[in-house]
Design a protein around this motif. Structure first.
Motif, PDB file in Angstrom:
ATOM      1  N   TYR A   1       0.838  -1.209   0.000  1.00  0.00           N
ATOM      2  CA  TYR A   1       0.000   0.000   0.000  1.00  0.00           C
ATOM      3  C   TYR A   1       0.870   1.253   0.000  1.00  0.00           C
ATOM      4  CZ  TYR A   1      -4.441  -2.393   1.216  1.00  0.00           C
ATOM      5  OH  TYR A   1      -5.582  -3.152   1.211  1.00  0.00           O
TER       6      TYR A   1
ATOM      7  N   ARG B   1       2.543   1.911  -3.346  1.00  0.00           N
ATOM      8  CA  ARG B   1       1.618   2.422  -4.347  1.00  0.00           C
ATOM      9  C   ARG B   1       1.228   3.878  -4.046  1.00  0.00           C
ATOM     10  NH1 ARG B   1      -0.958  -1.200  -7.585  1.00  0.00           N
ATOM     11  NH2 ARG B   1      -2.927  -0.063  -7.484  1.00  0.00           N
ATOM     12  N   SER B   2       1.085   4.192  -2.774  1.00  0.00           N
ATOM     13  CA  SER B   2       0.765   5.580  -2.406  1.00  0.00           C
ATOM     14  C   SER B   2       1.897   6.522  -2.776  1.00  0.00           C
ATOM     15  CB  SER B   2       0.480   5.672  -0.905  1.00  0.00           C
ATOM     16  OG  SER B   2      -0.768   5.104  -0.587  1.00  0.00           O
TER      17      SER B   2
ATOM     18  N   THR C   1       1.889   7.179  -6.429  1.00  0.00           N
ATOM     19  CA  THR C   1       0.772   8.024  -6.820  1.00  0.00           C
ATOM     20  C   THR C   1       0.977   9.483  -6.402  1.00  0.00           C
ATOM     21  OG1 THR C   1      -0.781   6.170  -6.649  1.00  0.00           O
ATOM     22  CG2 THR C   1      -1.715   8.392  -6.523  1.00  0.00           C
ATOM     23  N   LYS C   2       1.447   9.680  -5.187  1.00  0.00           N
ATOM     24  CA  LYS C   2       1.528  11.019  -4.618  1.00  0.00           C
ATOM     25  C   LYS C   2       2.788  11.778  -5.011  1.00  0.00           C
ATOM     26  CE  LYS C   2      -1.195   9.611  -0.577  1.00  0.00           C
ATOM     27  NZ  LYS C   2      -2.377  10.449  -0.801  1.00  0.00           N
TER      28      LYS C   2
ATOM     29  N   VAL D   1      -4.201  -4.175  -4.211  1.00  0.00           N
ATOM     30  CA  VAL D   1      -4.505  -3.097  -5.150  1.00  0.00           C
ATOM     31  C   VAL D   1      -5.825  -2.407  -4.811  1.00  0.00           C
ATOM     32  CG1 VAL D   1      -3.139  -4.089  -7.015  1.00  0.00           C
ATOM     33  CG2 VAL D   1      -5.542  -4.716  -6.806  1.00  0.00           C
ATOM     34  N   ASP D   2      -6.294  -2.609  -3.582  1.00  0.00           N
ATOM     35  CA  ASP D   2      -7.515  -1.971  -3.112  1.00  0.00           C
ATOM     36  C   ASP D   2      -7.229  -0.500  -2.805  1.00  0.00           C
ATOM     37  OD1 ASP D   2     -10.082  -1.511  -1.978  1.00  0.00           O
ATOM     38  OD2 ASP D   2      -9.237  -1.870   0.010  1.00  0.00           O
ATOM     39  N   GLU D   3      -7.786   0.385  -3.593  1.00  0.00           N
ATOM     40  CA  GLU D   3      -7.503   1.817  -3.446  1.00  0.00           C
ATOM     41  C   GLU D   3      -8.056   2.390  -2.144  1.00  0.00           C
ATOM     42  OE1 GLU D   3      -5.539   3.762  -5.603  1.00  0.00           O
ATOM     43  OE2 GLU D   3      -5.064   1.693  -6.125  1.00  0.00           O
ATOM     44  N   LYS D   4      -9.204   1.913  -1.713  1.00  0.00           N
ATOM     45  CA  LYS D   4      -9.790   2.410  -0.475  1.00  0.00           C
ATOM     46  C   LYS D   4      -8.896   2.050   0.713  1.00  0.00           C
ATOM     47  CE  LYS D   4     -13.909   2.208   2.450  1.00  0.00           C
ATOM     48  NZ  LYS D   4     -15.267   1.608   2.630  1.00  0.00           N
TER      49      LYS D   4
ATOM     50  N   ARG E   1      -5.715   1.358   0.651  1.00  0.00           N
ATOM     51  CA  ARG E   1      -4.452   2.089   0.534  1.00  0.00           C
ATOM     52  C   ARG E   1      -4.594   3.493   1.109  1.00  0.00           C
ATOM     53  NH1 ARG E   1      -2.607   5.812  -2.764  1.00  0.00           N
ATOM     54  NH2 ARG E   1      -4.282   5.682  -4.296  1.00  0.00           N
ATOM     55  N   GLN E   2      -5.661   4.181   0.780  1.00  0.00           N
ATOM     56  CA  GLN E   2      -5.845   5.545   1.272  1.00  0.00           C
ATOM     57  C   GLN E   2      -6.158   5.562   2.759  1.00  0.00           C
ATOM     58  OE1 GLN E   2      -5.217   8.381  -0.602  1.00  0.00           O
ATOM     59  NE2 GLN E   2      -5.287   9.273   1.449  1.00  0.00           N
TER      60      GLN E   2
ATOM     61  N   TRP F   1      -2.890   5.273   4.597  1.00  0.00           N
ATOM     62  CA  TRP F   1      -2.141   6.532   4.524  1.00  0.00           C
ATOM     63  C   TRP F   1      -2.695   7.543   5.535  1.00  0.00           C
ATOM     64  CZ3 TRP F   1       2.126   7.987   1.649  1.00  0.00           C
ATOM     65  CH2 TRP F   1       2.455   9.345   1.693  1.00  0.00           C
TER      66      TRP F   1
END
Length: 281
Positions: A173, A176-177, A180-181, A260-263, A265-266, A269
């Motif tokens: 996670y 991937r964050s 992305t960021k 790969v679950d975006e929810k 992962r966020q 964070w």
């Protein structure tokens, strides 16, 4: 003089030590973040002797103590203009539920939260060095029991293997964050599985888990082999397009569907930022 500055956690033993040694032989300036300064100095001297590279440095950093992490970052920020490679290698599994100096569950603290804070504190140096951030995860990320309302096992029976699997999922996670960021700022990030490595990993485990480790021992690889994917990610050219991906045997592979679950992962964070917030001021 070396022109690649590499910071690595967990470099006093196992795959971390082999990674540091291999990169020292490639003329990286190595900054070893260690909990035990005496052991760190010993390994530093061994690496200097074996690599003929004198640009090896030791910085005290206990990942289970957020103040120690912040202090280590301050030392690096006062010493360096930029960081090119950051290898978040340190980790561990704990047979019973323990708490860190800050009151966090130890598996979560050592494998994820300490590294999370380290990256936040080093971000100016990482941006300046157009860094690659390499997070040592594991195939254990496929065996998890994540409950975001109880990440630290306070209200349910503690499972060392699932706590470790959760932490290794969080490494992905986090990877991937970061991609992305911070990808637009020149930072790339990668997660990896080093293989089933024959090190001191799991020394605190008892019962059936200890028996399983004993059964697996004949099939384990040595630390030098286990370090190969990390070394590849630290040295390979033209891999920035694969930022955010998960590697095994020096090539990208698909992680679990949960990874790969975006929810999720966020959520991780946001929770992590809240936990380390006072140490970012």
């Amino acid at each position: 003089m070396p022109f690649i500055t590499t910071v690595i956690t967990g470099a006093t033993s196992g795959i971390g030590r082999e990674t540091a040694l291999a990169l020292a032989k490639k003329d990286h300036a190595i900054y070893m973040l260690v909990r035990n300064l005496e052991k760190g100095e010993e390994v530093k001297n061994e690496i200097i002797s074996a690599s003929k590279n004198k640009n090896i440095y030791v910085v005290e950093c206990d990942l289970a103590n957020l103040e120690s992490v912040r202090n280590a970052a301050d030392v690096l920020r006062s010493s360096l203009l930029g960081i090119n490679i950051l290898i978040n290698n340190a980790g561990g599994i704990f047979g019973t539920r323990e708490e860190s100096a800050d009151g966090h569950e130890m598996t979560f603290a050592v494998n994820h939260l300490g590294h999370f804070l380290l990256v936040q504190c080093l971000m100016p140096l990482l941006e300046r060095g157009q860094a690659r951030i390499i997070n040592v995860s594991s195939e254990a990320h496929r065996y998890t029991d994540v409950k975001f309302n109880d990440l630290e096992w306070r209200s349910r029976p503690y499972s060392p293997w699932k706590a470790y699997g959760n932490a290794k999922l969080f490494n992905i996670y986090f990877t991937r964050s970061l991609a992305t960021k911070y990808g637009t700022k020149g930072i790339s990030s990668f997660a990896l599985h080093p293989g089933l490595v024959n090190t001191s990993f799991g020394v605190g485990i008892s019962g059936f888990g200890k028996f399983l480790l004993w059964l697996a021992r004949p099939f384990m690889i040595n630390a030098e082999t286990g370090a190969l994917t990390t070394i590849y990610l630290a040295t390979a050219q033209r891999i920035d397009s694969k930022s955010g991906q998960y590697f095994k045997d020096s090539r990208p592979v698909n992680p679990s569907a949960k990874a790969v679950d975006e929810k999720g992962r966020q959520q991780l964070w946001d929770i992590s930022m809240e936990m380390v917030g006072t140490h970012l001021v």
